[in-house]
Design a protein around this motif. Structure first.
Motif, short mmCIF file in Angstrom:
data_model
loop_
_atom_site.label_atom_id
_atom_site.label_comp_id
_atom_site.label_asym_id
_atom_site.label_seq_id
_atom_site.Cartn_x
_atom_site.Cartn_y
_atom_site.Cartn_z
N ALA A 1 -1.63 37.37 -16.18
CA ALA A 1 -0.58 37.36 -15.15
C ALA A 1 0.68 38.09 -15.92
N PHE A 2 0.82 38.21 -17.05
CA PHE A 2 1.70 39.05 -17.82
C PHE A 2 1.27 40.65 -17.57
N MET B 1 2.65 45.85 -15.35
CA MET B 1 1.89 46.96 -14.99
C MET B 1 2.87 47.96 -14.37
N ASP B 2 2.63 49.44 -14.69
CA ASP B 2 3.75 50.30 -14.10
C ASP B 2 3.77 50.57 -12.57
N ARG B 3 4.56 50.10 -12.01
CA ARG B 3 4.76 50.27 -10.38
C ARG B 3 4.48 51.59 -9.79
N MET B 4 5.06 52.58 -10.41
CA MET B 4 5.05 53.82 -9.99
C MET B 4 3.86 54.32 -10.00
N VAL B 5 3.19 53.97 -11.14
CA VAL B 5 1.91 54.80 -11.53
C VAL B 5 0.74 54.09 -10.44
N PHE B 6 1.05 52.84 -10.19
CA PHE B 6 -0.19 52.19 -9.31
C PHE B 6 0.29 52.81 -7.67
N LEU C 1 -4.01 42.62 -6.07
CA LEU C 1 -4.22 42.05 -7.49
C LEU C 1 -5.55 42.59 -7.93
N PHE C 2 -6.59 42.45 -6.95
CA PHE C 2 -8.09 42.94 -7.62
C PHE C 2 -7.87 44.41 -7.81
N LEU C 3 -6.92 45.17 -6.94
CA LEU C 3 -6.91 46.59 -7.23
C LEU C 3 -6.26 47.12 -8.40
N ILE C 4 -5.45 46.19 -8.83
CA ILE C 4 -4.43 46.35 -10.02
C ILE C 4 -5.46 46.22 -11.21
N ASN C 5 -6.21 44.99 -10.99
CA ASN C 5 -7.02 44.86 -12.11
C ASN C 5 -8.12 45.74 -12.39
N ARG C 6 -8.73 46.52 -11.27
CA ARG C 6 -9.97 47.52 -11.51
C ARG C 6 -9.18 48.54 -12.16
N LEU D 1 -11.50 38.10 -13.83
CA LEU D 1 -10.80 38.21 -12.55
C LEU D 1 -11.68 38.95 -11.63
N MET D 2 -12.36 40.09 -12.08
CA MET D 2 -13.46 40.93 -11.36
C MET D 2 -14.52 39.93 -10.90
N ALA D 3 -14.77 38.84 -11.35
CA ALA D 3 -16.01 37.93 -10.88
C ALA D 3 -15.28 37.35 -9.93
N LEU D 4 -14.00 37.33 -9.44
CA LEU D 4 -13.76 36.05 -8.36
C LEU D 4 -13.79 37.21 -7.14
N GLU D 5 -13.89 38.41 -7.14
CA GLU D 5 -14.20 39.27 -6.04
C GLU D 5 -15.41 38.78 -5.09
N ASP D 6 -15.07 38.65 -3.89
CA ASP D 6 -16.43 38.11 -2.97
C ASP D 6 -17.14 39.47 -2.86
N GLU D 7 -18.34 39.25 -2.38
CA GLU D 7 -19.28 40.49 -1.95
C GLU D 7 -18.35 41.70 -1.27
N GLU D 8 -18.11 41.13 -0.09
CA GLU D 8 -17.17 42.12 0.82
C GLU D 8 -15.97 42.79 0.26
N THR D 9 -15.21 42.06 -0.78
CA THR D 9 -14.08 42.50 -1.45
C THR D 9 -14.70 43.69 -2.56
N LYS D 10 -15.60 43.24 -2.94
CA LYS D 10 -16.20 44.07 -4.16
C LYS D 10 -16.60 45.40 -3.73
N GLU D 11 -17.13 45.28 -2.49
CA GLU D 11 -17.92 46.62 -1.95
C GLU D 11 -16.67 47.34 -1.22
N ARG D 12 -15.81 46.96 -0.72
CA ARG D 12 -14.49 47.51 0.04
C ARG D 12 -13.97 48.35 -1.14
#
Length: 293
Positions: free
Chosen positions: A231-232, A237-242, A261-266, A274-285
């Motif tokens: 969470a921290f 994370m740098d908003r502008m870089v994202f 959130l998933f995209l920031i993590n990746r 956290l990556m493991a919580l992505e469902d298959e559709e989200t992971k593929e997308r």
């Protein structure tokens, strides 16, 4: 295609690109009328007839952003086009004056023939194949509109009233202070939301972009409550870089809270739990997006 249609095509293209990163903005376009062109020739016609310069703002676009730091994002987008000229004032700590951020770009090749065909014949030789983009913040937009019509266009009215002119400049100083205060407020809210475990609000106030939905899913809120280090990292994370990364990415992805959130993590944190919580559709997308497919 008319010049107005060319202007709208350019506007729609820039609008679609800027919209992908979700920042809050408005965009407007206008085309100079024959009356306006005649007035410009009256004032600066000698320069145009001599070939020293050409009219470059027959098509004008204005990008109005809601937060001062988003000016950089809009500027980055415009700079992806072939840039012919830039009028950008550097801040001066000793003298206050309104800052210009005007960028002149070449009209896309596919629109040039229609653009030239629509020009008034008497002015066509003095017009360049370009358009101008002005970037403003939303607080300064209203001030610039008033200043342009009631001071810039009638400078003679202000002769002998330098104190009023100084006061008018002071108004924009007040508005810039308000913009800084508003940005600081949301940054502080993001931190307080992080401290209080309100992670949807933390993400919303930190990113300050348009995100679909009302908040994070319960499973992701629970995950962040149990992984305060992650969470921290999201808060820190740098908003502008994202946002730069999303804007410049060749592919496009719809940002809802979970996807953000998933995209920031990746892209930055790379926490495997956290990556493991992505469902298959989200992971593929997200995978297709990061692979530019």
């Amino acid at each position: 295609m008319t010049i107005e249609e060319v202007a709208k095509r350019i506007e729609n293209d820039l609008n679609g690109q800027l919209d992908r990163c979700g920042i809050m903005f408005r965009m407007f376009s206008r085309v100079k009328t024959p009356f306006s062109l005649a007035n410009k020739m009256r004032i600066k016609g000698d320069n145009y007839r001599s070939g020293k310069s050409k009219i470059q703002d027959v098509i004008g676009l204005r990008i109005v952003v809601y937060f001062p730091d988003d000016v950089e994002i809009a500027e980055l987008l415009v700079n992806k086009s072939p840039v012919l000229d830039r009028s950008i004032d550097d801040p001066d700590s000793c003298t206050f004056k309104p800052q210009r951020l005007n960028i002149t770009c070449r009209i896309p090749e596919e629109y040039i023939d229609d653009f030239r065909a629509g020009l008034p014949e008497e002015f066509a030789p003095y017009i360049d194949e370009s358009y101008e983009v002005q970037i403003r913040t939303i607080f300064s937009e209203g001030w610039h509109e008033v200043e342009h019509d009631l001071r810039y266009k009638c400078k003679e009215d202000w002769v002998g009233y330098e104190n009023y002119s100084r006061t008018l400049n002071g108004v924009i100083a007040t508005l810039e202070t308000a913009e800084w205060s508003m940005t600081s407020l949301f940054k502080q809210m993001a931190y307080d939301n992080y401290c209080n475990g309100n992670y949807s609000a933390m993400l919303r106030n930190h990113l300050r972009v348009r995100i679909k939905g009302k908040g994070l899913s319960p499973k992701l809120c629970e995950f962040l409550r149990n992984h305060t280090d992650v969470a921290f990292s999201v808060y820190n994370m740098d908003r502008m870089v994202f946002l730069f990364s999303v804007l410049l990415h060749k592919s496009r992805i719809t940002l809802d809270y979970d996807t953000a959130l998933f995209l920031i993590n990746r892209m930055e944190i790379q926490n495997m739990d956290l990556m493991a919580l992505e469902d298959e559709e989200t992971k593929e997308r997200i995978g297709r997006y990061l692979r530019n497919e």
